[in-house]
Design a protein around this motif. Structure first.
Motif, PDB file in Angstrom:
ATOM      1  N   PRO A  11     120.012  -4.171  10.872  1.00 19.40           N
ATOM      2  CA  PRO A  11     119.559  -3.349  11.996  1.00 19.40           C
ATOM      3  C   PRO A  11     118.236  -3.848  12.560  1.00 19.40           C
ATOM      4  CG  PRO A  11     120.248  -1.968  10.162  1.00 19.40           C
ATOM      5  CD  PRO A  11     120.222  -3.377   9.654  1.00 19.40           C
ATOM      6  N   GLY A  12     118.127  -3.794  13.874  1.00 26.50           N
ATOM      7  CA  GLY A  12     116.894  -4.198  14.538  1.00 26.50           C
ATOM      8  C   GLY A  12     115.896  -3.049  14.578  1.00 26.50           C
ATOM      9  N   ASP A  13     114.767  -3.294  15.205  1.00 27.13           N
ATOM     10  CA  ASP A  13     113.773  -2.240  15.390  1.00 27.13           C
ATOM     11  C   ASP A  13     114.424  -1.078  16.127  1.00 27.13           C
ATOM     12  OD1 ASP A  13     111.895  -3.856  14.194  1.00 27.13           O
ATOM     13  OD2 ASP A  13     111.046  -4.560  16.093  1.00 27.13           O
ATOM     14  N   GLY A  14     114.222   0.119  15.643  1.00 23.95           N
ATOM     15  CA  GLY A  14     114.766   1.302  16.297  1.00 23.95           C
ATOM     16  C   GLY A  14     116.197   1.615  15.925  1.00 23.95           C
ATOM     17  N   GLU A  15     116.792   0.844  15.009  1.00 22.99           N
ATOM     18  CA  GLU A  15     118.167   1.070  14.572  1.00 22.99           C
ATOM     19  C   GLU A  15     118.205   1.298  13.061  1.00 22.99           C
ATOM     20  OE1 GLU A  15     120.920  -1.772  17.324  1.00 22.99           O
ATOM     21  OE2 GLU A  15     119.812  -2.758  15.725  1.00 22.99           O
ATOM     22  N   ARG A  16     119.308   1.842  12.600  1.00 26.25           N
ATOM     23  CA  ARG A  16     119.551   1.940  11.159  1.00 26.25           C
ATOM     24  C   ARG A  16     121.050   2.040  10.934  1.00 26.25           C
ATOM     25  NH1 ARG A  16     116.697   7.273   9.201  1.00 26.25           N
ATOM     26  NH2 ARG A  16     117.309   6.408   7.218  1.00 26.25           N
ATOM     27  N   TRP A  17     121.463   1.768   9.700  1.00 32.28           N
ATOM     28  CA  TRP A  17     122.861   1.938   9.343  1.00 32.28           C
ATOM     29  C   TRP A  17     123.120   3.392   8.982  1.00 32.28           C
ATOM     30  CZ3 TRP A  17     122.152  -2.788   5.803  1.00 32.28           C
ATOM     31  CH2 TRP A  17     122.504  -3.955   6.485  1.00 32.28           C
ATOM     32  N   ARG A  18     124.354   3.843   9.195  1.00 31.20           N
ATOM     33  CA  ARG A  18     124.812   5.167   8.799  1.00 31.20           C
ATOM     34  C   ARG A  18     126.264   5.049   8.383  1.00 31.20           C
ATOM     35  NH1 ARG A  18     127.859   9.225  10.874  1.00 31.20           N
ATOM     36  NH2 ARG A  18     127.304  11.319  10.205  1.00 31.20           N
ATOM     37  N   CYS A  19     126.621   5.730   7.302  1.00 30.24           N
ATOM     38  CA  CYS A  19     128.025   5.781   6.898  1.00 30.24           C
ATOM     39  C   CYS A  19     128.662   6.978   7.592  1.00 30.24           C
ATOM     40  CB  CYS A  19     128.154   5.925   5.381  1.00 30.24           C
ATOM     41  SG  CYS A  19     129.880   6.073   4.846  1.00 30.24           S
ATOM     42  N   GLY A  23     127.852  10.371   5.703  1.00 24.60           N
ATOM     43  CA  GLY A  23     126.568  10.705   6.298  1.00 24.60           C
ATOM     44  C   GLY A  23     125.381   9.967   5.707  1.00 24.60           C
ATOM     45  N   ASN A  24     125.597   9.113   4.714  1.00 17.81           N
ATOM     46  CA  ASN A  24     124.519   8.369   4.071  1.00 17.81           C
ATOM     47  C   ASN A  24     123.740   7.536   5.091  1.00 17.81           C
ATOM     48  OD1 ASN A  24     122.956   6.776   2.261  1.00 17.81           O
ATOM     49  ND2 ASN A  24     124.606   5.279   2.119  1.00 17.81           N
ATOM     50  N   LEU A  25     122.419   7.639   5.007  1.00 19.58           N
ATOM     51  CA  LEU A  25     121.530   6.833   5.843  1.00 19.58           C
ATOM     52  C   LEU A  25     120.625   5.919   5.028  1.00 19.58           C
ATOM     53  CD1 LEU A  25     120.342   9.649   8.264  1.00 19.58           C
ATOM     54  CD2 LEU A  25     121.593   7.605   8.962  1.00 19.58           C
ATOM     55  N   THR A  26     120.661   6.032   3.705  1.00 27.35           N
ATOM     56  CA  THR A  26     119.613   5.403   2.901  1.00 27.35           C
ATOM     57  C   THR A  26     120.072   4.410   1.847  1.00 27.35           C
ATOM     58  OG1 THR A  26     119.661   7.291   1.391  1.00 27.35           O
ATOM     59  CG2 THR A  26     118.062   7.367   3.192  1.00 27.35           C
ATOM     60  N   ARG A  27     121.320   4.394   1.445  1.00 31.03           N
ATOM     61  CA  ARG A  27     121.748   3.543   0.327  1.00 31.03           C
ATOM     62  C   ARG A  27     122.972   2.714   0.711  1.00 31.03           C
ATOM     63  NH1 ARG A  27     117.968   6.402  -1.076  1.00 31.03           N
ATOM     64  NH2 ARG A  27     117.422   7.200  -3.108  1.00 31.03           N
ATOM     65  N   PHE A  28     122.784   1.397   0.733  1.00 27.21           N
ATOM     66  CA  PHE A  28     123.873   0.494   1.095  1.00 27.21           C
ATOM     67  C   PHE A  28     123.856  -0.735   0.201  1.00 27.21           C
ATOM     68  CE2 PHE A  28     122.658   2.862   4.840  1.00 27.21           C
ATOM     69  CZ  PHE A  28     123.882   3.335   5.297  1.00 27.21           C
ATOM     70  N   ASP A  29     125.024  -1.247  -0.103  1.00 26.89           N
ATOM     71  CA  ASP A  29     125.151  -2.529  -0.780  1.00 26.89           C
ATOM     72  C   ASP A  29     125.379  -3.567   0.316  1.00 26.89           C
ATOM     73  OD1 ASP A  29     124.955  -1.774  -3.539  1.00 26.89           O
ATOM     74  OD2 ASP A  29     126.930  -0.865  -3.351  1.00 26.89           O
ATOM     75  N   VAL A  30     124.493  -4.542   0.380  1.00 29.91           N
ATOM     76  CA  VAL A  30     124.531  -5.546   1.439  1.00 29.91           C
ATOM     77  C   VAL A  30     124.681  -6.918   0.805  1.00 29.91           C
ATOM     78  CG1 VAL A  30     123.291  -6.539   3.396  1.00 29.91           C
ATOM     79  CG2 VAL A  30     123.004  -4.112   2.850  1.00 29.91           C
ATOM     80  N   THR A  31     125.711  -7.634   1.219  1.00 20.57           N
ATOM     81  CA  THR A  31     125.899  -9.015   0.787  1.00 20.57           C
ATOM     82  C   THR A  31     125.545  -9.896   1.972  1.00 20.57           C
ATOM     83  OG1 THR A  31     127.704  -8.380  -0.683  1.00 20.57           O
ATOM     84  CG2 THR A  31     127.536 -10.709  -0.106  1.00 20.57           C
ATOM     85  N   ARG A  32     124.595 -10.802   1.749  1.00 24.43           N
ATOM     86  CA  ARG A  32     124.179 -11.670   2.831  1.00 24.43           C
ATOM     87  C   ARG A  32     123.862 -13.062   2.304  1.00 24.43           C
ATOM     88  NH1 ARG A  32     118.085  -9.616   4.322  1.00 24.43           N
ATOM     89  NH2 ARG A  32     117.394  -9.421   2.184  1.00 24.43           N
ATOM     90  N   THR A  33     123.928 -14.002   3.196  1.00 25.34           N
ATOM     91  CA  THR A  33     123.562 -15.383   2.910  1.00 25.34           C
ATOM     92  C   THR A  33     122.327 -15.700   3.743  1.00 25.34           C
ATOM     93  OG1 THR A  33     125.872 -15.974   2.558  1.00 25.34           O
ATOM     94  CG2 THR A  33     124.348 -17.778   2.989  1.00 25.34           C
ATOM     95  N   ARG A  34     121.309 -16.235   3.071  1.00 30.10           N
ATOM     96  CA  ARG A  34     120.067 -16.573   3.765  1.00 30.10           C
ATOM     97  C   ARG A  34     119.697 -18.025   3.491  1.00 30.10           C
ATOM     98  NH1 ARG A  34     115.332 -12.756   2.506  1.00 30.10           N
ATOM     99  NH2 ARG A  34     114.815 -13.034   4.676  1.00 30.10           N
ATOM    100  N   ARG A  35     119.192 -18.682   4.490  1.00 34.42           N
ATOM    101  CA  ARG A  35     118.636 -20.028   4.350  1.00 34.42           C
ATOM    102  C   ARG A  35     117.159 -19.904   4.686  1.00 34.42           C
ATOM    103  NH1 ARG A  35     118.286 -24.471   7.926  1.00 34.42           N
ATOM    104  NH2 ARG A  35     118.054 -26.388   6.757  1.00 34.42           N
ATOM    105  N   THR A  36     116.301 -20.266   3.717  1.00 35.43           N
ATOM    106  CA  THR A  36     114.866 -20.068   3.890  1.00 35.43           C
ATOM    107  C   THR A  36     114.081 -21.321   3.532  1.00 35.43           C
ATOM    108  OG1 THR A  36     114.494 -19.300   1.622  1.00 35.43           O
ATOM    109  CG2 THR A  36     115.071 -17.630   3.246  1.00 35.43           C
ATOM    110  N   THR A  37     112.860 -21.353   4.015  1.00 40.21           N
ATOM    111  CA  THR A  37     111.864 -22.301   3.548  1.00 40.21           C
ATOM    112  C   THR A  37     110.752 -21.465   2.932  1.00 40.21           C
ATOM    113  OG1 THR A  37     112.369 -23.903   5.279  1.00 40.21           O
ATOM    114  CG2 THR A  37     110.217 -24.092   4.224  1.00 40.21           C
ATOM    115  N   ASP A  38     110.416 -21.748   1.680  1.00 40.35           N
ATOM    116  CA  ASP A  38     109.413 -20.973   0.958  1.00 40.35           C
ATOM    117  C   ASP A  38     108.222 -21.846   0.580  1.00 40.35           C
ATOM    118  OD1 ASP A  38     111.253 -18.881   0.949  1.00 40.35           O
ATOM    119  OD2 ASP A  38     111.959 -19.314  -1.074  1.00 40.35           O
TER     120      ASP A  38
END
Length: 91
Positions: A11-19, A23-38
């Protein structure tokens, strides 16, 4: 009107996920792939701390509700207008 997630994204600024299922707004399992430079800083003992991270790309693969388990009812809603009364964590 909530937007059903067909193009999964964080979600971007001003957005959020909802089930929409429970009605859940706060707890989600998120699977994502990230490519980073650390930037890793090692101390003399050999322990490290990541002091800087740049996300080069990110893909959200799946989002499911932690409370009811549904992955087909996740929607993007306006953060300010989200009704928190139905959220299981709100009570």
């Amino acid at each position: 009107m909530p937007e059903q997630i067909s193009d999964l994204r964080v979600p971007g600024d001003g957005e959020r996920w909802r089930c929409a299922g429970c009605g859940n707004l706060t707890r989600f399992d998120v699977t994502r792939t990230r490519r980073t430079t650390d930037y890793w800083h090692f101390d003399l003992a050999g322990d490290h701390q990541v002091e800087e991270e740049t996300v080069l790309s990110e893909a959200v693969e799946s989002v499911s509700c932690r409370w009811c388990g549904r992955n087909d009812a996740i929607e993007l809603v306006d953060r300010a207008a989200a009704d928190t009364s139905a959220d299981p964590a709100a009570g």
